[in-house]
Design an enzyme around this catalytic site. Structure first.
Site, mmCIF file in Angstrom:
data_model
loop_
_atom_site.group_PDB
_atom_site.id
_atom_site.type_symbol
_atom_site.label_atom_id
_atom_site.label_comp_id
_atom_site.label_asym_id
_atom_site.label_seq_id
_atom_site.Cartn_x
_atom_site.Cartn_y
_atom_site.Cartn_z
ATOM 1 N N GLY A 1 0.822 -1.193 0.000
ATOM 2 C CA GLY A 1 0.000 0.000 0.000
ATOM 3 C C GLY A 1 0.859 1.247 0.000
ATOM 4 O O GLY A 1 2.024 1.217 -0.407
ATOM 5 N N CYS A 2 0.285 2.348 0.454
ATOM 6 C CA CYS A 2 1.000 3.628 0.482
ATOM 7 C C CYS A 2 2.321 3.488 1.222
ATOM 8 O O CYS A 2 2.363 3.017 2.354
ATOM 9 C CB CYS A 2 0.128 4.681 1.156
ATOM 10 S SG CYS A 2 0.943 6.282 1.328
ATOM 11 N N PHE A 3 3.413 3.906 0.581
ATOM 12 C CA PHE A 3 4.729 3.659 1.162
ATOM 13 C C PHE A 3 5.061 4.551 2.349
ATOM 14 O O PHE A 3 6.029 4.306 3.059
ATOM 15 C CB PHE A 3 5.844 3.701 0.125
ATOM 16 C CG PHE A 3 5.929 4.907 -0.783
ATOM 17 C CD1 PHE A 3 5.325 6.125 -0.481
ATOM 18 C CD2 PHE A 3 6.642 4.807 -1.977
ATOM 19 C CE1 PHE A 3 5.421 7.220 -1.331
ATOM 20 C CE2 PHE A 3 6.754 5.908 -2.838
ATOM 21 C CZ PHE A 3 6.138 7.111 -2.511
ATOM 22 N N TRP A 4 4.259 5.569 2.614
ATOM 23 C CA TRP A 4 4.532 6.418 3.776
ATOM 24 C C TRP A 4 4.433 5.609 5.073
ATOM 25 O O TRP A 4 5.342 5.605 5.887
ATOM 26 C CB TRP A 4 3.550 7.586 3.824
ATOM 27 C CG TRP A 4 3.670 8.541 2.678
ATOM 28 C CD1 TRP A 4 4.740 8.687 1.829
ATOM 29 C CD2 TRP A 4 2.685 9.486 2.256
ATOM 30 N NE1 TRP A 4 4.479 9.666 0.908
ATOM 31 C CE2 TRP A 4 3.230 10.183 1.139
ATOM 32 C CE3 TRP A 4 1.410 9.822 2.706
ATOM 33 C CZ2 TRP A 4 2.521 11.190 0.478
ATOM 34 C CZ3 TRP A 4 0.708 10.827 2.052
ATOM 35 C CH2 TRP A 4 1.257 11.499 0.951
#
Length: 216
Positions: free
Chosen positions: A53-56
């Site tokens: 998912g979102c790499f943050w």
């Protein structure tokens, strides 16, 4: 002519992907949390790429693991060289948002990292993760050794049993070896949630425990 929406659920075929560029994106080569380099040869250390998912939020999951030397946010598994964030978000690069994890195998086992990976997201969602929809959010493990690849496949099968028992569908995680080129994301995306503590994190697991790496 295909619109951007055409690539939300489909990886672009050869000839459809954006051309990218030869020059790597500028990178401040120091990890904000531990001061280690983001890019290098990493002699004596192991590497793996995870997409969840979102790499943050994904990067934060791994920089907190003891034994991890460094982490970096980037793009992998697609066709466009040195893609930008906006290009990846268009779906026209084929990349998934990924985290490079460099770790000391004497301090943390690969199985422990796999457990962190599986439990930190829902690997049954295909081309999305929660409210984040698109091929760039697909689940992936890109391995750098044959041993990692075998362990990743075994962990998938073990976790599938637990997920099935809990009522979840089939795991859709892409597991590959050898790992593709990892293209580092823009500076602002590196250790994003350390720079922006109130920033968006859409990461959420299933609540199902993974039965590997328990003693790591």
């Amino acid at each position: 002519m295909l619109g951007i929406g055409a690539f939300k659920q489909r990886i672009p075929r050869p000839g459809e992907a954006l051309p990218g560029r030869e020059q790597a994106l500028p990178l401040h080569n120091t990890h904000l949390i531990n001061g280690h380099p983001l890019r290098g040869e990493f002699t004596g250390l192991a590497q793996v790429q995870f997409g969840l998912g979102c790499f943050w939020g994904a990067e934060r999951k791994f920089w907190k693991v003891p034994g991890v030397y460094t982490t970096a946010a980037g793009y992998a598994g697609g066709q466009t060289p040195n893609a930008t964030y906006s290009e990846v978000c268009s779906g026209q690069t084929g990349h998934t948002e990924a985290v490079l994890v460099v770790f000391d195998e004497q301090a943390v086992s690969f199985e422990h990292l796999l457990r962190t990976f599986w439990e930190s997201h829902d690997p049954t969602q295909g081309m999305q993760q929660g409210n984040d929809v698109g091929t760039q959010y697909r689940s992936a493990i890109y391995c750098t050794t044959q041993a990692q690849y075998a362990a990743a496949l075994a962990s998938r099968d073990a976790y599938q049993q637990q997920l099935t028992a809990a009522g979840y569908g089939a795991i859709t995680t892409e597991i590959g070896f050898p790992a593709p080129t990892f293209y580092y994301a823009e500076d602002d995306h590196q250790q994003y949630l350390a720079k922006h503590p109130n920033g968006y994190c859409g990461l959420g697991g299933t609540g199902v425990s993974c039965p590997i790496g328990l003693d790591a």
